[in-house]
Design an enzyme around this catalytic site. Structure first.
Site, PDB file in Angstrom:
ATOM      1  N   SER A 117      69.818  21.513  37.793  1.00 24.94           N
ATOM      2  CA  SER A 117      70.448  21.941  36.552  1.00 24.94           C
ATOM      3  C   SER A 117      70.086  20.961  35.433  1.00 24.94           C
ATOM      4  O   SER A 117      70.295  19.765  35.566  1.00 24.94           O
ATOM      5  CB  SER A 117      71.968  21.993  36.745  1.00 24.94           C
ATOM      6  OG  SER A 117      72.609  22.423  35.568  1.00 24.94           O
ATOM      7  N   GLU A 119      71.222  16.560  31.767  1.00 26.78           N
ATOM      8  CA  GLU A 119      71.598  15.777  32.943  1.00 26.78           C
ATOM      9  C   GLU A 119      70.434  14.891  33.378  1.00 26.78           C
ATOM     10  O   GLU A 119      70.621  13.798  33.884  1.00 26.78           O
ATOM     11  CB  GLU A 119      71.953  16.695  34.117  1.00 26.78           C
ATOM     12  CG  GLU A 119      73.307  17.357  34.034  1.00 26.78           C
ATOM     13  CD  GLU A 119      73.671  18.042  35.356  1.00 26.78           C
ATOM     14  OE1 GLU A 119      73.087  17.672  36.398  1.00 26.78           O
ATOM     15  OE2 GLU A 119      74.521  18.936  35.336  1.00 26.78           O
ATOM     16  N   ARG A 130      79.287  13.592  35.291  1.00 24.68           N
ATOM     17  CA  ARG A 130      77.864  13.234  35.348  1.00 24.68           C
ATOM     18  C   ARG A 130      77.579  11.881  34.710  1.00 24.68           C
ATOM     19  O   ARG A 130      76.547  11.683  34.068  1.00 24.68           O
ATOM     20  CB  ARG A 130      76.996  14.313  34.688  1.00 24.68           C
ATOM     21  CG  ARG A 130      77.132  15.705  35.268  1.00 24.68           C
ATOM     22  CD  ARG A 130      76.711  15.770  36.736  1.00 24.68           C
ATOM     23  NE  ARG A 130      76.891  17.118  37.230  1.00 24.68           N
ATOM     24  CZ  ARG A 130      78.013  17.573  37.792  1.00 24.68           C
ATOM     25  NH1 ARG A 130      79.047  16.769  37.943  1.00 24.68           N
ATOM     26  NH2 ARG A 130      78.110  18.811  38.207  1.00 24.68           N
TER      27      ARG A 130
END
Length: 312
Positions: A237, A308, A186
């Site tokens: 998420s 995230e 990520r």
């Protein structure tokens, strides 16, 4: 250009009129005091004084040049699926890539612009019997956003398919290799070097059987609908996995936090790794809930969660 109209004069107050003229001359659509809730998947957040939609890659690059010339701070937005804008009015402009969506396919290589939606990319790959993106089908957001954060799901990551990237470094368009992009979980150089703006990417796929590709894509979407709260606004998420053996959603669920709500923001009852806008949630509600969840996980597991999502 005549600026005598009271409403228009009020809208451009605070902006150099020549700047506005230049952006209009480029063919950009301009929205003054625009609510970011209209442009992010969470459907919340404050307004920006100027929201700009360039009509082409050339206009996009020129827009950046003009804003720099007039010393206007700005941020880039794709589909807005990984952004939480705070509730306050912003002091920066936003440039949208939504019309920067060209694509060229040469055998197993796809050259795709940053604003192309990932879902559209997957469907075009299917149309040309190209395999490699099946696990990414249904991934929200744009190609540029996927490169920016090295998006991933179901064991797939964007870095697996990237051959090269075109980026703007503030002065010129440059080519960046996958190694130079410094992809990791990520993350990429684009998240750390804000002056680098993703323009397009070349992806390598492989020829496959169209029906097999289609079946895998359908299976991926079935998993998404079964396990994710797609019926509610969210940013997907929320938290990064802190280590390979720590499953954030499972940990949050084990703490009895499924359904926990602050204001209009709720830990999803379907997947505890998602925070959803249950109805009229503010960014403040979401951020308070994120901090609450992080605190509980830290207290019980000794693990510091990172998000995230980007907070503007």
């Amino acid at each position: 250009m005549d600026y005598t109209h009271d409403a228009l004069s009020e809208q451009i107050r605070g902006f150099n009129r020549r700047l506005v003229e230049k952006l209009w001359d480029l063919g950009c659509d301009l929205f003054f005091n625009e609510q970011l809730s209209h442009h992010v998947s969470f459907r919340l957040g404050g307004s920006v004084p100027l929201f700009i939609i360039p009509s082409s890659m050339e206009a996009f690059l020129k827009t950046i040049e003009i804003l720099k010339e007039y010393e206007v701070d700005f941020k880039i937005i794709g589909k807005g699926t990984n952004v939480i804008p705070t509730d306050e009015e912003k002091d920066f402009a936003v440039i949208s890539t939504e019309r920067i969506d060209s694509i060229e396919i040469h055998d197993e290589l796809i050259n795709v612009s940053a604003g192309m939606s990932f879902k559209s990319l997957c469907l075009l790959a299917l149309e040309h019997s190209l395999s490699g993106l099946e696990k990414a089908f249904g991934l929200p957001g744009s190609v540029g956003g996927a490169v920016y954060m090295n998006a991933g799901c179901y064991g797939w990551e964007m870095a697996q398919n990237v051959v090269s990237i075109k980026a703007f470094d503030g002065k010129s368009v440059i080519n960046i290799s996958p190694s130079e992009a410094q992809f990791s979980y990520r993350d990429s150089i684009f998240k750390r070097e804000k002056s680098l703006i993703v323009l397009s990417a070349v992806l390598k796929l492989t020829k496959g059987d169209k029906e097999s590709i289609r079946e895998l894509m359908i299976d991926t979407m079935r998993k998404r609908y079964e396990k994710q709260p797609l019926e509610y606004p969210s940013a997907g998420s929320v938290f990064k996995r802190p280590r390979p053996d720590f499953y954030v959603g499972t940990a949050i669920e084990s703490l009895g936090l499924k359904g926990y709500q602050i204001g209009g923001a709720q830990v999803s009852e379907k997947h505890a790794g998602f925070i959803i806008n249950k109805g009229n949630a503010t960014a403040s509600d979401v951020l308070k809930l994120i901090d609450f969840v992080k605190g509980k996980v830290k207290e019980f597991y000794g693990v510091e969660l990172e998000t995230e999502v980007e907070i503007w």
